[in-house]
Motif scaffolding. Structure first.
Motif, PDB file in Angstrom:
ATOM      1  N   SER A 101      56.734  48.456  36.122  1.00 35.79           N
ATOM      2  CA  SER A 101      57.378  48.252  37.411  1.00 35.79           C
ATOM      3  C   SER A 101      56.359  48.049  38.530  1.00 35.79           C
ATOM      4  CB  SER A 101      58.271  49.453  37.742  1.00 35.79           C
ATOM      5  OG  SER A 101      57.503  50.652  37.746  1.00 35.79           O
ATOM      6  N   TRP A 102      55.201  48.701  38.436  1.00 35.26           N
ATOM      7  CA  TRP A 102      54.163  48.470  39.446  1.00 35.26           C
ATOM      8  C   TRP A 102      53.597  47.071  39.304  1.00 35.26           C
ATOM      9  CZ3 TRP A 102      52.073  49.235  43.828  1.00 35.26           C
ATOM     10  CH2 TRP A 102      50.771  48.822  44.088  1.00 35.26           C
ATOM     11  N   ASP A 103      53.438  46.607  38.084  1.00 32.67           N
ATOM     12  CA  ASP A 103      52.925  45.267  37.785  1.00 32.67           C
ATOM     13  C   ASP A 103      51.524  45.060  38.353  1.00 32.67           C
ATOM     14  OD1 ASP A 103      54.418  41.938  37.799  1.00 32.67           O
ATOM     15  OD2 ASP A 103      52.754  42.781  36.700  1.00 32.67           O
ATOM     16  N   PHE A 104      50.573  45.844  37.848  1.00 32.22           N
ATOM     17  CA  PHE A 104      49.183  45.693  38.265  1.00 32.22           C
ATOM     18  C   PHE A 104      48.686  44.266  38.062  1.00 32.22           C
ATOM     19  CE2 PHE A 104      47.551  49.676  39.558  1.00 32.22           C
ATOM     20  CZ  PHE A 104      48.233  50.666  38.871  1.00 32.22           C
ATOM     21  N   GLY A 105      49.240  43.561  37.091  1.00 34.95           N
ATOM     22  CA  GLY A 105      48.688  42.262  36.735  1.00 34.95           C
ATOM     23  C   GLY A 105      49.058  41.120  37.662  1.00 34.95           C
ATOM     24  N   VAL A 106      49.945  41.349  38.619  1.00 34.27           N
ATOM     25  CA  VAL A 106      50.353  40.266  39.497  1.00 34.27           C
ATOM     26  C   VAL A 106      50.140  40.685  40.948  1.00 34.27           C
ATOM     27  CG1 VAL A 106      52.235  38.771  40.223  1.00 34.27           C
ATOM     28  CG2 VAL A 106      52.063  39.457  37.838  1.00 34.27           C
ATOM     29  N   GLY A 107      49.100  40.135  41.550  1.00 33.41           N
ATOM     30  CA  GLY A 107      48.884  40.302  42.972  1.00 33.41           C
ATOM     31  C   GLY A 107      48.541  41.691  43.433  1.00 33.41           C
ATOM     32  N   ALA A 108      47.900  42.507  42.592  1.00 31.84           N
ATOM     33  CA  ALA A 108      47.602  43.875  42.994  1.00 31.84           C
ATOM     34  C   ALA A 108      46.143  44.231  42.762  1.00 31.84           C
ATOM     35  CB  ALA A 108      48.506  44.850  42.243  1.00 31.84           C
ATOM     36  N   GLY A 109      45.251  43.339  43.106  1.00 36.56           N
ATOM     37  CA  GLY A 109      43.831  43.608  42.896  1.00 36.56           C
ATOM     38  C   GLY A 109      43.274  44.696  43.786  1.00 36.56           C
ATOM     39  N   PHE A 110      43.891  44.932  44.942  1.00 36.15           N
ATOM     40  CA  PHE A 110      43.500  45.939  45.932  1.00 36.15           C
ATOM     41  C   PHE A 110      42.064  45.770  46.421  1.00 36.15           C
ATOM     42  CE2 PHE A 110      47.431  48.153  45.969  1.00 36.15           C
ATOM     43  CZ  PHE A 110      47.378  48.983  47.084  1.00 36.15           C
ATOM     44  N   TYR A 111      41.433  44.659  46.081  1.00 35.82           N
ATOM     45  CA  TYR A 111      40.128  44.289  46.622  1.00 35.82           C
ATOM     46  C   TYR A 111      39.079  45.379  46.416  1.00 35.82           C
ATOM     47  CZ  TYR A 111      43.119  40.677  48.472  1.00 35.82           C
ATOM     48  OH  TYR A 111      44.037  39.645  48.581  1.00 35.82           O
ATOM     49  N   HIS A 158      44.331  45.892  54.144  1.00 42.76           N
ATOM     50  CA  HIS A 158      43.506  46.984  53.594  1.00 42.76           C
ATOM     51  C   HIS A 158      42.176  46.432  53.116  1.00 42.76           C
ATOM     52  CE1 HIS A 158      41.954  49.338  50.176  1.00 42.76           C
ATOM     53  NE2 HIS A 158      42.295  48.315  49.419  1.00 42.76           N
ATOM     54  N   GLY A 159      42.210  45.330  52.366  1.00 44.42           N
ATOM     55  CA  GLY A 159      40.981  44.752  51.845  1.00 44.42           C
ATOM     56  C   GLY A 159      40.052  44.289  52.944  1.00 44.42           C
ATOM     57  N   ALA A 160      40.589  43.638  53.963  1.00 45.07           N
ATOM     58  CA  ALA A 160      39.763  43.147  55.059  1.00 45.07           C
ATOM     59  C   ALA A 160      39.063  44.295  55.767  1.00 45.07           C
ATOM     60  CB  ALA A 160      40.615  42.347  56.041  1.00 45.07           C
ATOM     61  N   LEU A 161      39.804  45.346  56.081  1.00 48.17           N
ATOM     62  CA  LEU A 161      39.226  46.483  56.785  1.00 48.17           C
ATOM     63  C   LEU A 161      38.186  47.204  55.931  1.00 48.17           C
ATOM     64  CD1 LEU A 161      42.513  47.860  58.369  1.00 48.17           C
ATOM     65  CD2 LEU A 161      40.622  46.805  59.621  1.00 48.17           C
ATOM     66  N   THR A 162      38.518  47.462  54.677  1.00 45.44           N
ATOM     67  CA  THR A 162      37.596  48.240  53.842  1.00 45.44           C
ATOM     68  C   THR A 162      36.341  47.445  53.494  1.00 45.44           C
ATOM     69  OG1 THR A 162      38.823  47.629  51.833  1.00 45.44           O
ATOM     70  CG2 THR A 162      39.382  49.724  52.881  1.00 45.44           C
ATOM     71  N   LEU A 163      36.479  46.167  53.186  1.00 49.09           N
ATOM     72  CA  LEU A 163      35.290  45.380  52.868  1.00 49.09           C
ATOM     73  C   LEU A 163      34.398  45.230  54.090  1.00 49.09           C
ATOM     74  CD1 LEU A 163      36.702  42.589  50.519  1.00 49.09           C
ATOM     75  CD2 LEU A 163      35.537  44.714  49.888  1.00 49.09           C
ATOM     76  N   ALA A 164      34.999  45.068  55.260  1.00 49.67           N
ATOM     77  CA  ALA A 164      34.205  44.971  56.482  1.00 49.67           C
ATOM     78  C   ALA A 164      33.446  46.258  56.748  1.00 49.67           C
ATOM     79  CB  ALA A 164      35.111  44.642  57.660  1.00 49.67           C
ATOM     80  N   LEU A 165      34.050  47.391  56.428  1.00 46.79           N
ATOM     81  CA  LEU A 165      33.415  48.683  56.663  1.00 46.79           C
ATOM     82  C   LEU A 165      32.424  49.053  55.572  1.00 46.79           C
ATOM     83  CD1 LEU A 165      36.618  50.547  57.866  1.00 46.79           C
ATOM     84  CD2 LEU A 165      34.636  49.978  59.289  1.00 46.79           C
ATOM     85  N   ARG A 166      32.689  48.619  54.349  1.00 41.02           N
ATOM     86  CA  ARG A 166      31.816  48.957  53.219  1.00 41.02           C
ATOM     87  C   ARG A 166      30.581  48.056  53.135  1.00 41.02           C
ATOM     88  NH1 ARG A 166      33.242  51.772  48.865  1.00 41.02           N
ATOM     89  NH2 ARG A 166      32.576  50.175  47.363  1.00 41.02           N
ATOM     90  N   HIS A 167      30.602  46.927  53.824  1.00 45.58           N
ATOM     91  CA  HIS A 167      29.495  45.976  53.739  1.00 45.58           C
ATOM     92  C   HIS A 167      29.009  45.622  55.137  1.00 45.58           C
ATOM     93  CE1 HIS A 167      30.068  45.321  49.384  1.00 45.58           C
ATOM     94  NE2 HIS A 167      31.342  45.544  49.670  1.00 45.58           N
ATOM     95  N   PRO A 168      28.313  46.529  55.770  1.00 44.84           N
ATOM     96  CA  PRO A 168      27.839  46.286  57.139  1.00 44.84           C
ATOM     97  C   PRO A 168      26.995  45.017  57.215  1.00 44.84           C
ATOM     98  CG  PRO A 168      27.472  48.577  56.493  1.00 44.84           C
ATOM     99  CD  PRO A 168      27.895  47.838  55.255  1.00 44.84           C
ATOM    100  N   GLY A 169      27.288  44.215  58.213  1.00 49.88           N
ATOM    101  CA  GLY A 169      26.548  42.987  58.425  1.00 49.88           C
ATOM    102  C   GLY A 169      27.090  41.775  57.702  1.00 49.88           C
ATOM    103  N   ALA A 170      27.986  41.987  56.745  1.00 47.82           N
ATOM    104  CA  ALA A 170      28.535  40.852  55.997  1.00 47.82           C
ATOM    105  C   ALA A 170      29.523  40.049  56.833  1.00 47.82           C
ATOM    106  CB  ALA A 170      29.201  41.333  54.718  1.00 47.82           C
ATOM    107  N   PHE A 171      30.214  40.714  57.760  1.00 48.03           N
ATOM    108  CA  PHE A 171      31.219  40.054  58.579  1.00 48.03           C
ATOM    109  C   PHE A 171      30.959  40.352  60.052  1.00 48.03           C
ATOM    110  CE2 PHE A 171      33.198  41.134  54.492  1.00 48.03           C
ATOM    111  CZ  PHE A 171      33.487  39.860  54.035  1.00 48.03           C
ATOM    112  N   ALA A 172      31.112  39.330  60.864  1.00 53.93           N
ATOM    113  CA  ALA A 172      30.902  39.486  62.300  1.00 53.93           C
ATOM    114  C   ALA A 172      32.190  39.823  63.034  1.00 53.93           C
ATOM    115  CB  ALA A 172      30.285  38.220  62.880  1.00 53.93           C
TER     116      ALA A 172
END
Length: 288
Positions: A101-111, A158-172
């Motif tokens: 029912s969660w269907d991890f395999g379709v659109g749930a990569g969570f980045y 969620h992905g945009a915020l976390t990746l921006a915070l986890r990778h300083p300098g990667a995004f302006a």
């Protein structure tokens, strides 16, 4: 422009070109797809790149075809990169639980990069984006990597915020629309984090935007983060927790523009309504 990616299709759009590509991913270990919009003038005319991460059940076509972002991107001279949201194909659909029912395999990569079997083999979306896709696109287009922003919707927020915070300098620049702002607290996040990261909740805050902000010593984005949230969003109370992000930003002095919109839900009518503002936000920080 010479690209190393297979071209699936291309379409003229607002004086620019919308392309869809496929390539073999070393990080994922499977073929992946993405969409790329170039403004009028092509790669040489690109003033900045915005990566947009879509939400649960989506793919590289969803935002590309529904948000209407190309018009404003063409006007501002922005390229848009829309990755797929998760691994796909027979190799992953056959995994235990992939059709539950969660269907991890379709659109749930969570980045993020999963650490738990069986997901850890292919669910490496963070490494795919940060080590592979984004750098390869920047290189193929001869872009200035310092002029890259990231945005997303729902799980992609969620992905945009976390990746921006986890990778300083990667995004302006960074923005989000109806993001899952505190996944450690909500049913979507708890289920995903348990499956991908395991039962040990000490590992979860490293992928939780509100927790990541709270852990900062100072404002990582002093020019501000933009977030839009619809107040008629049926997921607002149980899943999204924008107030947690708001409190975390206030605690460390991170400028946050959190706009709450009466009558708007979680869908693409809302995204289409605010997307021009998000692209303008990125243009101001990427281009000046």
């Amino acid at each position: 422009m010479a690209m190393t990616f297979e071209l699936i299709s291309e379409h003229a759009s607002f004086g620019g070109v919308q392309r869809f590509h496929r390539h073999d991913s070393a990080e994922i270990g499977l073929p992946m797809r993405f969409a790329l919009f170039l403004p009028p003038g092509g790669a040489r005319a690109v003033k900045g790149l915005v990566v947009f991460l879509a939400g649960l059940t989506c793919n590289e076509e969803t935002f590309t075809m529904k948000a209407g972002a190309q018009r404003k991107a063409a006007e501002l001279g922005l390229a848009l990169l829309m990755p797929d949201t998760s691994p796909r194909g027979d190799a992953v659909s056959a995994l235990p639980g992939a059709t539950a029912s969660w269907d991890f395999g379709v659109g749930a990569g969570f980045y993020l990069d999963a650490t738990q079997a069986p997901w850890s083999t292919h669910w490496r979306m963070e490494s795919y984006l940060m080590r592979e896709l984004i750098p390869q696109v920047q290189k193929a287009l001869a872009l200035d990597a310092t002029k890259t922003g990231i945005a997303g919707h729902s799980m992609g927020g969620h992905g945009a915020l976390t990746l921006a915070l986890r990778h300083p300098g990667a995004f302006a620049s960074v923005s989000a629309i109806a993001p899952i702002a505190a996944p450690s607290r909500c049913p979507w996040g708890v289920k995903a984090f348990t499956g991908y990261l395991g039962e040990d909740r000490d590992a979860w805050p490293a992928h939780d935007a509100s927790a990541l902000i709270q852990a900062q010593k100072g404002a990582p984005y002093p020019n501000g983060i933009l977030v839009d949230q619809g107040l008629a969003d049926k997921f607002l109370v149980e899943q999204l927790y924008p107030e947690a992000l708001e409190s975390a930003c206030a605690a460390i002095g991170q400028p946050l523009t959190l706009r709450r919109h009466e009558g708007y839900d979680h869908g693409y009518y809302f995204i289409a309504t605010v997307i021009d503002d998000h692209l303008a936000h990125h243009a101001r920080q990427l281009i000046g």
